[in-house]
Design a protein around this motif. Sequence first.
Motif, PDB file in Angstrom:
ATOM      1  N   PRO A  64      -8.629 -19.121 -33.155  1.00  0.00           N
ATOM      2  CA  PRO A  64      -8.423 -17.681 -33.342  1.00  0.00           C
ATOM      3  C   PRO A  64      -9.393 -17.077 -34.361  1.00  0.00           C
ATOM      4  O   PRO A  64      -9.709 -17.705 -35.375  1.00  0.00           O
ATOM      5  CB  PRO A  64      -6.977 -17.596 -33.865  1.00  0.00           C
ATOM      6  CG  PRO A  64      -6.324 -18.849 -33.362  1.00  0.00           C
ATOM      7  CD  PRO A  64      -7.394 -19.902 -33.392  1.00  0.00           C
ATOM      8  N   VAL A  65      -9.871 -15.883 -34.068  1.00  0.00           N
ATOM      9  CA  VAL A  65     -10.797 -15.204 -34.972  1.00  0.00           C
ATOM     10  C   VAL A  65     -10.192 -15.071 -36.362  1.00  0.00           C
ATOM     11  O   VAL A  65     -10.882 -15.250 -37.377  1.00  0.00           O
ATOM     12  CB  VAL A  65     -11.187 -13.823 -34.412  1.00  0.00           C
ATOM     13  CG1 VAL A  65     -11.991 -13.021 -35.437  1.00  0.00           C
ATOM     14  CG2 VAL A  65     -11.984 -13.965 -33.128  1.00  0.00           C
ATOM     15  N   ALA A  66      -8.902 -14.771 -36.431  1.00  0.00           N
ATOM     16  CA  ALA A  66      -8.250 -14.589 -37.733  1.00  0.00           C
ATOM     17  C   ALA A  66      -8.289 -15.864 -38.567  1.00  0.00           C
ATOM     18  O   ALA A  66      -8.395 -15.810 -39.798  1.00  0.00           O
ATOM     19  CB  ALA A  66      -6.810 -14.122 -37.544  1.00  0.00           C
ATOM     20  N   TYR A  67      -8.196 -17.030 -37.928  1.00  0.00           N
ATOM     21  CA  TYR A  67      -8.281 -18.284 -38.671  1.00  0.00           C
ATOM     22  C   TYR A  67      -9.709 -18.517 -39.166  1.00  0.00           C
ATOM     23  O   TYR A  67      -9.913 -19.091 -40.234  1.00  0.00           O
ATOM     24  CB  TYR A  67      -7.862 -19.452 -37.784  1.00  0.00           C
ATOM     25  CG  TYR A  67      -6.375 -19.605 -37.566  1.00  0.00           C
ATOM     26  CD1 TYR A  67      -5.462 -18.675 -38.055  1.00  0.00           C
ATOM     27  CD2 TYR A  67      -5.876 -20.688 -36.849  1.00  0.00           C
ATOM     28  CE1 TYR A  67      -4.103 -18.824 -37.837  1.00  0.00           C
ATOM     29  CE2 TYR A  67      -4.518 -20.849 -36.629  1.00  0.00           C
ATOM     30  CZ  TYR A  67      -3.633 -19.920 -37.121  1.00  0.00           C
ATOM     31  OH  TYR A  67      -2.289 -20.078 -36.905  1.00  0.00           O
ATOM     32  N   ILE A  68     -10.683 -18.102 -38.385  1.00  0.00           N
ATOM     33  CA  ILE A  68     -12.079 -18.310 -38.767  1.00  0.00           C
ATOM     34  C   ILE A  68     -12.465 -17.415 -39.943  1.00  0.00           C
ATOM     35  O   ILE A  68     -13.104 -17.856 -40.898  1.00  0.00           O
ATOM     36  CB  ILE A  68     -13.006 -18.052 -37.565  1.00  0.00           C
ATOM     37  CG1 ILE A  68     -12.680 -19.009 -36.413  1.00  0.00           C
ATOM     38  CG2 ILE A  68     -14.470 -18.205 -37.971  1.00  0.00           C
ATOM     39  CD1 ILE A  68     -13.414 -18.697 -35.119  1.00  0.00           C
ATOM     40  N   THR A  69     -12.049 -16.159 -39.869  1.00  0.00           N
ATOM     41  CA  THR A  69     -12.395 -15.216 -40.946  1.00  0.00           C
ATOM     42  C   THR A  69     -11.432 -15.298 -42.112  1.00  0.00           C
ATOM     43  O   THR A  69     -11.742 -14.855 -43.224  1.00  0.00           O
ATOM     44  CB  THR A  69     -12.410 -13.774 -40.421  1.00  0.00           C
ATOM     45  OG1 THR A  69     -11.086 -13.401 -39.990  1.00  0.00           O
ATOM     46  CG2 THR A  69     -13.376 -13.615 -39.255  1.00  0.00           C
ATOM     47  N   GLY A  70     -10.210 -15.817 -41.853  1.00  0.00           N
ATOM     48  CA  GLY A  70      -9.210 -15.947 -42.909  1.00  0.00           C
ATOM     49  C   GLY A  70      -8.394 -14.703 -43.154  1.00  0.00           C
ATOM     50  O   GLY A  70      -7.613 -14.657 -44.106  1.00  0.00           O
ATOM     51  N   SER A  71      -8.536 -13.686 -42.287  1.00  0.00           N
ATOM     52  CA  SER A  71      -7.760 -12.462 -42.504  1.00  0.00           C
ATOM     53  C   SER A  71      -7.523 -11.740 -41.187  1.00  0.00           C
ATOM     54  O   SER A  71      -8.233 -11.952 -40.195  1.00  0.00           O
ATOM     55  CB  SER A  71      -8.479 -11.525 -43.474  1.00  0.00           C
ATOM     56  OG  SER A  71      -9.675 -11.039 -42.899  1.00  0.00           O
ATOM     57  N   ARG A  72      -6.522 -10.861 -41.208  1.00  0.00           N
ATOM     58  CA  ARG A  72      -6.210 -10.045 -40.039  1.00  0.00           C
ATOM     59  C   ARG A  72      -5.626  -8.721 -40.511  1.00  0.00           C
ATOM     60  O   ARG A  72      -4.735  -8.683 -41.371  1.00  0.00           O
ATOM     61  CB  ARG A  72      -5.187 -10.773 -39.148  1.00  0.00           C
ATOM     62  CG  ARG A  72      -4.778 -10.033 -37.878  1.00  0.00           C
ATOM     63  CD  ARG A  72      -5.950  -9.867 -36.919  1.00  0.00           C
ATOM     64  NE  ARG A  72      -5.538  -9.287 -35.660  1.00  0.00           N
ATOM     65  CZ  ARG A  72      -5.352  -9.975 -34.539  1.00  0.00           C
ATOM     66  NH1 ARG A  72      -5.519 -11.298 -34.538  1.00  0.00           N
ATOM     67  NH2 ARG A  72      -4.997  -9.386 -33.424  1.00  0.00           N
TER      68      ARG A  72
END
Length: 274
Positions: A64-72
């Motif tokens: 998931p993009v949120a796991y890669i960037t660390g935020s949502r």
Amino acid sequence: MTSVYTALADAAARFAFSDTARLDAELLMAHALGIDRNALLLDMERPVPASFAALVARRECREPVAYITGSRGFWTIDLAVGPGALVPRPDSETLLIAAAGHFGAAAPATILDLGTGPGTLLLAALDEWPARGLGVDRSVPALGYAAINAAALGMAARAAFMLGDWGTAIDARFDLVLANPPYIGTGETLPDEVRVHEPAGALFAGSDGLDDYRILAHQLPRLIAPGGCAAVEIGHTQAIAVSALFAERGLASAVHRDLGGRDRCLLVTPEPSA
């Protein structure tokens, strides 16, 4: 030299499995550059950072993009998220919209978030109203993110978190109860980015997806304060089944739909005779 524009196009093509392929690429590029997406879109005349390729590779493996960037982003806040915490979804904002409709110009003073995850619904509600709240979850990693998020948002004094199984250990009533329980049947198919990466305990709820609603149906009557309500997320085909479970416990349910027009939330109140 590869341009940002070309790198984004190439990454989006590799993300064909995603309904938001271009957005995914832009979020990863902005993260690699250390800027927000709006700044990226305003100026694409930048060198592509070396770290972008590794981010693309992770996303191509369905992380998931949120796991890669660390935020949502969610509602009016940004949340730190990662493995062990359910990624916040825009559909869950329907619960806050439904609650705001119930209270109108008034405001809940106390809020309970059952299955809080990284603090998603509780912290969004505390950003909306000058209330105090409690978030409960049975996941230690998720509660770790919740505490980080409360501190980062300046809400640590108004938000408390505890390890627990729904409302079992709670002996209090709240003006607003929020809950986004697991509601996927164990036999249902999910995209790999959800099934492989996100915590199964936050997704699956028995063969019919209703196991946790059965628990909540027993607990909500003693948790909702007079004049208060509960906003409970549901799967888009579950309104009738979940409403029936709640009705057996003296709770009335009104269905609220998400922006896609799908049933997404039950606004729950005690029946007058309950």
